[in-house]
Design an enzyme around this catalytic site. Structure first.
Site, PDB file in Angstrom:
ATOM      1  N   SER A  14       2.686 -16.952  -7.628  1.00  0.00           N
ATOM      2  CA  SER A  14       2.341 -15.529  -7.798  1.00  0.00           C
ATOM      3  C   SER A  14       1.223 -15.341  -8.817  1.00  0.00           C
ATOM      4  O   SER A  14       0.801 -14.224  -9.077  1.00  0.00           O
ATOM      5  CB  SER A  14       3.580 -14.747  -8.239  1.00  0.00           C
ATOM      6  OG  SER A  14       4.144 -15.332  -9.405  1.00  0.00           O
ATOM      7  N   ASN A  24      13.618 -14.955 -15.518  1.00  0.00           N
ATOM      8  CA  ASN A  24      14.204 -13.794 -14.837  1.00  0.00           C
ATOM      9  C   ASN A  24      14.231 -12.549 -15.726  1.00  0.00           C
ATOM     10  O   ASN A  24      13.854 -11.456 -15.294  1.00  0.00           O
ATOM     11  CB  ASN A  24      15.619 -14.126 -14.347  1.00  0.00           C
ATOM     12  CG  ASN A  24      15.603 -15.241 -13.311  1.00  0.00           C
ATOM     13  OD1 ASN A  24      14.534 -15.645 -12.855  1.00  0.00           O
ATOM     14  ND2 ASN A  24      16.778 -15.741 -12.957  1.00  0.00           N
ATOM     15  N   THR A  79       0.478  31.587   6.848  1.00  0.00           N
ATOM     16  CA  THR A  79       1.703  30.902   7.259  1.00  0.00           C
ATOM     17  C   THR A  79       1.445  30.519   8.713  1.00  0.00           C
ATOM     18  O   THR A  79       0.754  31.261   9.435  1.00  0.00           O
ATOM     19  CB  THR A  79       2.959  31.800   7.150  1.00  0.00           C
ATOM     20  OG1 THR A  79       2.769  32.948   7.966  1.00  0.00           O
ATOM     21  CG2 THR A  79       3.228  32.234   5.714  1.00  0.00           C
ATOM     22  N   HIS A  80       1.945  29.391   9.122  1.00  0.00           N
ATOM     23  CA  HIS A  80       1.682  28.865  10.476  1.00  0.00           C
ATOM     24  C   HIS A  80       0.184  28.762  10.757  1.00  0.00           C
ATOM     25  O   HIS A  80      -0.237  28.876  11.901  1.00  0.00           O
ATOM     26  CB  HIS A  80       2.331  29.744  11.553  1.00  0.00           C
ATOM     27  CG  HIS A  80       3.741  30.139  11.246  1.00  0.00           C
ATOM     28  ND1 HIS A  80       4.828  29.362  11.562  1.00  0.00           N
ATOM     29  CD2 HIS A  80       4.242  31.222  10.591  1.00  0.00           C
ATOM     30  CE1 HIS A  80       5.939  29.956  11.146  1.00  0.00           C
ATOM     31  NE2 HIS A  80       5.612  31.074  10.539  1.00  0.00           N
ATOM     32  N   SER A 103     -23.710  11.055   7.240  1.00  0.00           N
ATOM     33  CA  SER A 103     -23.465  10.270   8.438  1.00  0.00           C
ATOM     34  C   SER A 103     -24.693   9.409   8.702  1.00  0.00           C
ATOM     35  O   SER A 103     -25.817   9.825   8.427  1.00  0.00           O
ATOM     36  CB  SER A 103     -23.215  11.207   9.613  1.00  0.00           C
ATOM     37  OG  SER A 103     -23.507  10.555  10.826  1.00  0.00           O
ATOM     38  N   LYS A 113     -24.856  16.059   8.513  1.00  0.00           N
ATOM     39  CA  LYS A 113     -23.468  15.974   8.066  1.00  0.00           C
ATOM     40  C   LYS A 113     -23.295  15.822   6.550  1.00  0.00           C
ATOM     41  O   LYS A 113     -24.041  15.127   5.895  1.00  0.00           O
ATOM     42  CB  LYS A 113     -22.757  14.777   8.727  1.00  0.00           C
ATOM     43  CG  LYS A 113     -22.491  14.938  10.201  1.00  0.00           C
ATOM     44  CD  LYS A 113     -21.510  16.053  10.520  1.00  0.00           C
ATOM     45  CE  LYS A 113     -20.076  15.664  10.250  1.00  0.00           C
ATOM     46  NZ  LYS A 113     -19.616  14.570  11.084  1.00  0.00           N
ATOM     47  N   ASN A 124     -19.774  15.003   4.616  1.00  0.00           N
ATOM     48  CA  ASN A 124     -18.352  14.787   4.889  1.00  0.00           C
ATOM     49  C   ASN A 124     -17.515  14.731   3.612  1.00  0.00           C
ATOM     50  O   ASN A 124     -17.920  14.104   2.641  1.00  0.00           O
ATOM     51  CB  ASN A 124     -18.163  13.478   5.657  1.00  0.00           C
ATOM     52  CG  ASN A 124     -18.876  13.503   6.995  1.00  0.00           C
ATOM     53  OD1 ASN A 124     -18.975  14.552   7.628  1.00  0.00           O
ATOM     54  ND2 ASN A 124     -19.401  12.362   7.409  1.00  0.00           N
ATOM     55  N   GLU A 184     -10.460  13.017   2.285  1.00  0.00           N
ATOM     56  CA  GLU A 184      -9.982  12.307   3.482  1.00  0.00           C
ATOM     57  C   GLU A 184      -9.358  10.966   3.116  1.00  0.00           C
ATOM     58  O   GLU A 184      -8.296  10.588   3.609  1.00  0.00           O
ATOM     59  CB  GLU A 184     -11.134  12.088   4.468  1.00  0.00           C
ATOM     60  CG  GLU A 184     -11.525  13.346   5.209  1.00  0.00           C
ATOM     61  CD  GLU A 184     -12.756  13.163   6.087  1.00  0.00           C
ATOM     62  OE1 GLU A 184     -12.817  13.792   7.130  1.00  0.00           O
ATOM     63  OE2 GLU A 184     -13.668  12.395   5.726  1.00  0.00           O
ATOM     64  N   TYR A 201      19.339 -12.444  -9.740  1.00  0.00           N
ATOM     65  CA  TYR A 201      17.924 -12.588  -9.389  1.00  0.00           C
ATOM     66  C   TYR A 201      17.736 -13.417  -8.124  1.00  0.00           C
ATOM     67  O   TYR A 201      18.402 -14.428  -7.919  1.00  0.00           O
ATOM     68  CB  TYR A 201      17.149 -13.269 -10.538  1.00  0.00           C
ATOM     69  CG  TYR A 201      15.698 -13.527 -10.166  1.00  0.00           C
ATOM     70  CD1 TYR A 201      14.733 -12.538 -10.361  1.00  0.00           C
ATOM     71  CD2 TYR A 201      15.305 -14.728  -9.576  1.00  0.00           C
ATOM     72  CE1 TYR A 201      13.419 -12.746  -9.980  1.00  0.00           C
ATOM     73  CE2 TYR A 201      13.985 -14.941  -9.200  1.00  0.00           C
ATOM     74  CZ  TYR A 201      13.046 -13.944  -9.399  1.00  0.00           C
ATOM     75  OH  TYR A 201      11.746 -14.153  -9.017  1.00  0.00           O
ATOM     76  N   GLN A 244       9.848 -11.409  -6.469  1.00  0.00           N
ATOM     77  CA  GLN A 244       8.439 -11.665  -6.764  1.00  0.00           C
ATOM     78  C   GLN A 244       7.536 -10.775  -5.903  1.00  0.00           C
ATOM     79  O   GLN A 244       6.406 -10.480  -6.269  1.00  0.00           O
ATOM     80  CB  GLN A 244       8.134 -13.144  -6.520  1.00  0.00           C
ATOM     81  CG  GLN A 244       6.719 -13.548  -6.871  1.00  0.00           C
ATOM     82  CD  GLN A 244       6.603 -15.060  -6.982  1.00  0.00           C
ATOM     83  OE1 GLN A 244       7.101 -15.662  -7.922  1.00  0.00           O
ATOM     84  NE2 GLN A 244       5.953 -15.670  -6.021  1.00  0.00           N
ATOM     85  N   LYS A 266       5.606  -7.112  -6.857  1.00  0.00           N
ATOM     86  CA  LYS A 266       4.426  -6.869  -7.678  1.00  0.00           C
ATOM     87  C   LYS A 266       3.246  -6.263  -6.932  1.00  0.00           C
ATOM     88  O   LYS A 266       2.667  -5.269  -7.372  1.00  0.00           O
ATOM     89  CB  LYS A 266       4.000  -8.153  -8.378  1.00  0.00           C
ATOM     90  CG  LYS A 266       5.018  -8.478  -9.418  1.00  0.00           C
ATOM     91  CD  LYS A 266       4.857  -9.787 -10.085  1.00  0.00           C
ATOM     92  CE  LYS A 266       6.159 -10.123 -10.755  1.00  0.00           C
ATOM     93  NZ  LYS A 266       7.305 -10.249  -9.811  1.00  0.00           N
TER      94      LYS A 266
HETATM   95  N1  ARG Z   1       7.328 -15.185 -10.651  1.00  0.00           N
HETATM   96  C1  ARG Z   1       8.705 -14.813 -10.684  1.00  0.00           C
HETATM   97  C2  ARG Z   1       8.872 -13.359 -10.234  1.00  0.00           C
HETATM   98  O1  ARG Z   1       7.932 -12.683 -10.179  1.00  0.00           O
HETATM   99  C3  ARG Z   1       9.260 -14.972 -12.054  1.00  0.00           C
HETATM  100  C4  ARG Z   1      10.715 -15.245 -12.092  1.00  0.00           C
HETATM  101  C5  ARG Z   1      10.975 -16.551 -11.483  1.00  0.00           C
HETATM  102  N2  ARG Z   1      12.305 -16.945 -11.662  1.00  0.00           N
HETATM  103  C6  ARG Z   1      12.837 -17.971 -10.978  1.00  0.00           C
HETATM  104  N3  ARG Z   1      14.054 -18.255 -11.226  1.00  0.00           N
HETATM  105  N4  ARG Z   1      12.156 -18.602 -10.070  1.00  0.00           N
HETATM  106  O2  ARG Z   1       9.937 -12.911  -9.957  1.00  0.00           O
END
Ligand code: ARG
Length: 465
Positions: free
Chosen positions: A30, A117, A162-163, A284, A290, A292, A297, A324, A329, A332
């Site tokens: 990650s 964790n 309204t409407h 455009s 145009k 826009n 939007e 956990y 993960q 995020k």
């Molecule tokens: N990168 C992990 C997460 O975002 C961190 C926690 C990892 N914990 C584990 N026991 N593998 O959740």
């Protein structure tokens, strides 16, 4: 440490007989998105180390070394010189490894009484808390800008719908203040969410707590948390606070999207109620004429992705047994994208509100078109003693006649009007004007310019307070 161990980079690798494949490494890592948590991670680690030293779990010297190393790491990150390694999986292991490179054994002692964790749960809470503070500030700026616009247009008459049919005359100021109210509730929601975000998971360790004599309240105080999470399993596993934030974000985007829809309609040349400053619009590539309204939007479009993130996070959580699981993960990217989308959108909207030009003549002409004062005529008859249902009926007949004659109610002669009720006198014309209509709705929450000004004063005192 023997060579055999030091060759392996994974923090948990001694138990394994073979390394994970590159594909698995990439799949499970990650670091390339969670490095956004780096500052929060360092902040959490410093508070943890301070507590470990205060409790005599590590030495003061180790703590000092950890602080020295972290200061350097922070500087490296800020200078863009920190080398993030996929092999080290995530932000936590990357920072810890670098710390150990810099300060040796003190770095290896940092993780005492802690797990990734509770560490990651703490980081995310710090991140969401700061996002909430940013969002609340931006909502304040947007409300302020819309209130300025409302003030300039406290007397500007437009048709209320309204409407999507002309209903009754209102003031543009009143219309803007409707959004100020919506964004005001959004502020309340964010502030309320912050209470539940602002509790410390650290100390829960992997799931069951730790055997070390930690002081969680001390860490909570250092990090500015109001309290600790009171159950270690819950602390490391639930992401309801992030879901709640995303839900509040989705509601903000819903409000932004409704407003966008109106701005787009109002800017259409067929309607022509407003213009949006050129810097928020694009042209455009084929149609030279145009202009826009791209910003509203896109905001309307981006609302969908925040809704998607909310659904994603709810789904991510729903099947997880305690405590956990690595599933978490996946919290995020949706969370980060929600923050980015929301912050950018609010920033641009606060700016754009100042770039809206109102076209009062077009608004007025539109308000004169749909018998917007028909209800005023009915109310007039009620005040003369007619039951409301009968008044409604009489005015409906009058409107039908106007339709045939292609005139507005206010353009009928007294004689013509009296054909629908002998109660009508020549005081009726004051009631049938647009100004008379809006001015008459003079109570809290009504559209009268007088009330719009009072509402503005109320909002201003909120914004200052
Ligand atoms: N990168 C992990 C997460 O975002 C961190 C926690 C990892 N914990 C584990 N026991 N593998 O959740």
């Amino acid at each position: 440490m023997t060579d055999q161990f030091s060759k392996k980079s994974e923090a948990w690798s001694a138990r394994f007989n073979e390394p994970v494949s590159d594909l698995v490494k990439r799949y499970t890592a990650s670091v390339f998105f969670d490095n956004r948590l780096a500052k929060a991670d360092i902040q959490g680690s410093l508070a943890h180390a301070e507590m470990l030293a205060a409790q005599g779990i590590i030495s003061a010297a180790d703590r000092a070394e950890i602080e020295r190393g972290m200061a350097q790491i922070l500087a490296e990150i800020e200078a863009g010189k920190f080398e993030w390694l996929l092999d080290l999986e995530d932000v936590h292991l990357n920072i810890e490894k670098r710390l150990t490179e810099l300060v040796g054994d003190a770095g290896k002692r940092l993780h005492t009484g802690r797990s990734r964790n509770d560490q990651v749960a703490t980081d995310i809470r710090l991140y969401v808390r700061s996002a909430i503070d940013d969002v609340v500030g931006l909502l304040g700026a947007l409300r302020g800008a819309l209130t300025d616009l409302a003030e300039k247009n406290a007397d500007t008459i437009m048709p209320g719908f309204t409407h999507m049919q002309v209903a009754q005359p209102i003031t543009f100021g009143h219309h803007m203040l409707a959004y100020v109210e919506m964004f005001g509730r959004d502020v309340e929601r964010m502030q309320d969410c912050r209470k539940r975000v602002n509790r410390l998971p650290l100390g829960a360790a992997a799931l069951a707590g730790t055997t070390f004599p930690i002081d969680r309240l001390r860490v909570a105080a250092t990090l500015g948390f109001d309290d600790v999470c009171h159950n270690s399993l819950d602390a490391v596993s639930d992401r309801d606070f992030a879901i709640e934030f995303t839900a509040a974000a989705a509601l903000i985007m819903m409000h932004v999207s409704r407003m966008s829809e109106e701005l787009i309609i109002w800017m259409s040349p067929r309607v022509g109620f407003i213009d949006i400053a050129d810097r928020f619009c694009t042209g455009s590539s084929i149609m030279p004429q145009k202009k826009n309204p791209d910003v509203p939007e896109l905001a309307r479009g981006k609302t969908g992705r925040v809704y998607g993130h909310l659904t994603g996070l709810l789904t991510l959580m729903k099947g997880q047994p305690l405590a956990y699981n690595k599933d978490n993960q996946e919290d995020k990217e949706p969370l980060f994208d929600t923050v980015d989308t929301l912050v950018d959108t609010l920033r641009i909207f606060a700016d754009m509100a100042g770039g809206i030009t109102v076209k009062p003549d077009n608004m007025r002409a539109a308000a004169l078109q749909g018998y917007a004062t028909a209800t005023d005529l009915a109310d007039y008859l009620v005040k003369k003693g007619l039951p409301f249902r009968d008044a409604h009926e009489a005015v409906a007949h009058a409107v039908r006649a106007c339709d045939d004659l292609k005139i507005d109610l206010s353009e009928m002669s007294l004689e013509q009007l009296r054909a629908y009720s002998p109660l009508i006198g020549d005081d009726v014309f004051a009631v049938l004007t647009l100004e008379g209509s809006v001015a008459a709705r003079d109570h809290v929450g009504g559209t009268a310019p007088n009330q719009v000004r009072k509402a503005i004063a109320r909002v201003r005192s909120q914004l200052e307070g």
